[in-house]
Write an enzyme that holds these catalytic residues in place. Structure first.
Site, PDB file in Angstrom:
ATOM      1  N   ASN A 150       0.856  -1.187   0.000  1.00 34.65           N
ATOM      2  CA  ASN A 150       0.000   0.000   0.000  1.00 34.65           C
ATOM      3  C   ASN A 150       0.891   1.235   0.000  1.00 34.65           C
ATOM      4  O   ASN A 150       1.495   1.580   1.015  1.00 34.65           O
ATOM      5  CB  ASN A 150      -0.903  -0.017   1.235  1.00 34.65           C
ATOM      6  CG  ASN A 150      -1.770   1.230   1.341  1.00 34.65           C
ATOM      7  OD1 ASN A 150      -1.914   1.990   0.383  1.00 34.65           O
ATOM      8  ND2 ASN A 150      -2.348   1.451   2.511  1.00 34.65           N
ATOM      9  N   TRP A 151       0.984   1.895  -1.152  1.00 35.31           N
ATOM     10  CA  TRP A 151       1.883   3.037  -1.289  1.00 35.31           C
ATOM     11  C   TRP A 151       1.334   4.314  -0.669  1.00 35.31           C
ATOM     12  O   TRP A 151       2.042   5.321  -0.596  1.00 35.31           O
ATOM     13  CB  TRP A 151       2.186   3.288  -2.767  1.00 35.31           C
ATOM     14  CG  TRP A 151       2.953   2.190  -3.433  1.00 35.31           C
ATOM     15  CD1 TRP A 151       3.326   0.979  -2.900  1.00 35.31           C
ATOM     16  CD2 TRP A 151       3.458   2.199  -4.764  1.00 35.31           C
ATOM     17  NE1 TRP A 151       4.011   0.244  -3.818  1.00 35.31           N
ATOM     18  CE2 TRP A 151       4.111   0.966  -4.981  1.00 35.31           C
ATOM     19  CE3 TRP A 151       3.414   3.121  -5.807  1.00 35.31           C
ATOM     20  CZ2 TRP A 151       4.722   0.636  -6.191  1.00 35.31           C
ATOM     21  CZ3 TRP A 151       4.012   2.800  -7.010  1.00 35.31           C
ATOM     22  CH2 TRP A 151       4.660   1.568  -7.197  1.00 35.31           C
ATOM     23  N   LYS A 152       0.065   4.292  -0.293  1.00 36.43           N
ATOM     24  CA  LYS A 152      -0.580   5.460   0.308  1.00 36.43           C
ATOM     25  C   LYS A 152      -0.394   6.688  -0.600  1.00 36.43           C
ATOM     26  O   LYS A 152      -0.425   6.562  -1.813  1.00 36.43           O
ATOM     27  CB  LYS A 152      -0.072   5.670   1.731  1.00 36.43           C
ATOM     28  CG  LYS A 152      -0.237   4.399   2.580  1.00 36.43           C
ATOM     29  CD  LYS A 152       0.058   4.604   4.038  1.00 36.43           C
ATOM     30  CE  LYS A 152      -0.130   3.281   4.789  1.00 36.43           C
ATOM     31  NZ  LYS A 152       0.056   3.455   6.244  1.00 36.43           N
ATOM     32  N   HIS A 164      -9.393   1.040   5.261  1.00 35.46           N
ATOM     33  CA  HIS A 164      -8.097   1.223   5.929  1.00 35.46           C
ATOM     34  C   HIS A 164      -8.269   2.168   7.108  1.00 35.46           C
ATOM     35  O   HIS A 164      -9.098   3.085   7.082  1.00 35.46           O
ATOM     36  CB  HIS A 164      -7.081   1.776   4.938  1.00 35.46           C
ATOM     37  CG  HIS A 164      -5.676   1.750   5.442  1.00 35.46           C
ATOM     38  ND1 HIS A 164      -5.175   2.713   6.294  1.00 35.46           N
ATOM     39  CD2 HIS A 164      -4.659   0.877   5.220  1.00 35.46           C
ATOM     40  CE1 HIS A 164      -3.918   2.431   6.580  1.00 35.46           C
ATOM     41  NE2 HIS A 164      -3.578   1.325   5.943  1.00 35.46           N
ATOM     42  N   GLU A 202      -6.695   4.639   8.069  1.00 32.03           N
ATOM     43  CA  GLU A 202      -6.563   6.058   7.732  1.00 32.03           C
ATOM     44  C   GLU A 202      -7.841   6.592   7.104  1.00 32.03           C
ATOM     45  O   GLU A 202      -8.207   7.757   7.333  1.00 32.03           O
ATOM     46  CB  GLU A 202      -5.366   6.247   6.796  1.00 32.03           C
ATOM     47  CG  GLU A 202      -4.045   6.005   7.512  1.00 32.03           C
ATOM     48  CD  GLU A 202      -2.901   5.616   6.597  1.00 32.03           C
ATOM     49  OE1 GLU A 202      -1.812   5.327   7.128  1.00 32.03           O
ATOM     50  OE2 GLU A 202      -3.094   5.591   5.364  1.00 32.03           O
ATOM     51  N   GLU A 234      -5.011  -4.807  10.885  1.00 30.08           N
ATOM     52  CA  GLU A 234      -4.024  -3.740  11.031  1.00 30.08           C
ATOM     53  C   GLU A 234      -4.228  -3.048  12.368  1.00 30.08           C
ATOM     54  O   GLU A 234      -5.053  -2.144  12.483  1.00 30.08           O
ATOM     55  CB  GLU A 234      -4.179  -2.726   9.890  1.00 30.08           C
ATOM     56  CG  GLU A 234      -3.798  -3.272   8.540  1.00 30.08           C
ATOM     57  CD  GLU A 234      -3.363  -2.157   7.606  1.00 30.08           C
ATOM     58  OE1 GLU A 234      -2.330  -2.297   6.965  1.00 30.08           O
ATOM     59  OE2 GLU A 234      -4.064  -1.135   7.559  1.00 30.08           O
ATOM     60  N   GLY A 267       3.032   2.382  10.990  1.00 26.29           N
ATOM     61  CA  GLY A 267       3.955   3.498  10.831  1.00 26.29           C
ATOM     62  C   GLY A 267       4.624   3.940  12.113  1.00 26.29           C
ATOM     63  O   GLY A 267       5.253   5.001  12.159  1.00 26.29           O
ATOM     64  N   SER A 283       3.868  -2.011  10.341  1.00 30.59           N
ATOM     65  CA  SER A 283       5.331  -1.996  10.474  1.00 30.59           C
ATOM     66  C   SER A 283       5.964  -3.322  10.056  1.00 30.59           C
ATOM     67  O   SER A 283       6.882  -3.835  10.711  1.00 30.59           O
ATOM     68  CB  SER A 283       5.733  -1.635  11.915  1.00 30.59           C
ATOM     69  OG  SER A 283       5.279  -0.339  12.246  1.00 30.59           O
ATOM     70  N   GLY A 326       3.017  -1.229   4.310  1.00 28.73           N
ATOM     71  CA  GLY A 326       2.929   0.201   4.070  1.00 28.73           C
ATOM     72  C   GLY A 326       4.253   0.791   3.627  1.00 28.73           C
ATOM     73  O   GLY A 326       4.700   0.620   2.497  1.00 28.73           O
ATOM     74  N   GLY A 327       4.938   1.491   4.529  1.00 29.19           N
ATOM     75  CA  GLY A 327       6.157   2.222   4.188  1.00 29.19           C
ATOM     76  C   GLY A 327       7.230   1.385   3.521  1.00 29.19           C
ATOM     77  O   GLY A 327       7.927   1.860   2.615  1.00 29.19           O
TER      78      GLY A 327
END
Length: 269
Positions: free
Chosen positions: A15-17, A110, A112, A182, A188, A228, A249-250
């Site tokens: 997931n590149w957000k 998600h 967010e 999640e 993150g 993470s 994610g990141g």
């Protein structure tokens, strides 16, 4: 791709957000594609899904050279969100049929989206049903925040989100869902849950899903961990029988994503 002895093919989704516009996205995929494709050739490899921002989907698809929606690429594309209506006056939104032209998969609910944009379980459920009607694979996200985690409310939150976000499915639809656990306190933050903690919650998710749709469906639904995830800890998560991959994610924005895919390969007993 090879299914494990559970019968469930693992998924590693990135997931590149809100990162990488079309030029950056195309450049990044060009850089990682050869090694990523090579990693996916090995026995026990997962299904790999890249989820760039909507504006970059076409650029990434072009680099991956996916010819049409009916093909079976080694690396699939997913959208990060969509609306449940097919068309209309919904400025800034994407409809399910628009997403289906480029993608096999869509991330829904998600944390967010729930936290910053006020998405409810009921809205996530409408989106999930719409995605399924249009032949998309929904990755439906659930999870508790830090306060809920610290106060012992995880089980209640998970039960509530499962029953509301994933309601009203037929048994056939229920099999097609992918669930991502999640824990918001681990997204993150560098505070990844341990494999044991994640597997215990995911086992509960599977039990709740069984209560809704039966043991047969619960045994085949794929449940991912997200929060993470790195190339150093992915093998720990994958060693647990109820964890079927990761929503990354990141770390999916770096070449080390290739190592996450590599290190996720395993044979379950």
């Amino acid at each position: 791709m090879t299914a494990s002895s559970t019968g469930r093919t693992a998924i590693i989704a990135g997931n590149w957000k809100m990162n990488y516009g079309p030029r950056e996205a195309a450049k990044f995929v060009q850089e990682i594609q050869p090694a990523l494709v090579e990693a996916l050739q090995a026995p026990g490899s997962p299904l790999c899904i890249l989820c760039p921002p909507a504006i970059s989907l076409a650029a990434v698809r072009a680099v991956l050279d996916i010819p049409d929606a009916t093909s079976s690429p080694q690396i699939e594309l997913g959208a990060q969100n969509m609306y449940f209506e097919e068309k209309g006056a919904f400025t800034g939104e994407l409809s399910p049929n628009m997403v289906h032209e480029l993608c096999t998969t869509v991330i829904l609910g998600h944390s967010e989206r729930r936290t910053y944009f006020g998405e409810t379980d009921e809205l996530v459920n409408k989106k999930t049903l719409a995605a399924l009607r249009h032949g998309l694979r929904p990755i439906v996200c659930i999870g508790e925040n830090e306060q809920q985690h610290e106060s012992g409310e995880t089980a209640h939150i998970i039960t509530t989100q499962i029953r509301a976000s994933l309601a009203n499915l037929t048994p056939e639809q229920a099999r097609e869902i992918v669930i991502a656990y999640e824990p918001i306190w681990a997204i993150g933050t560098g505070k990844a849950a341990t494999g044991e903690i994640a597997n215990n919650v995911i086992r509960q998710i599977r039990q709740e899903y069984q209560a809704l749709y039966g043991a047969g469906v619960a045994s085949v639904v794929r449940i991912l961990y997200g929060g993470s995830v790195t190339s150093d800890n992915i093998a720990e998560f994958m060693a647990y029988p109820d964890i079927d991959g990761a929503l990354v994610g990141g770390a999916s924005l770096k070449p080390d994503f290739i190592n996450i895919v590599r290190n996720s390969r395993q044979i379950r007993h």
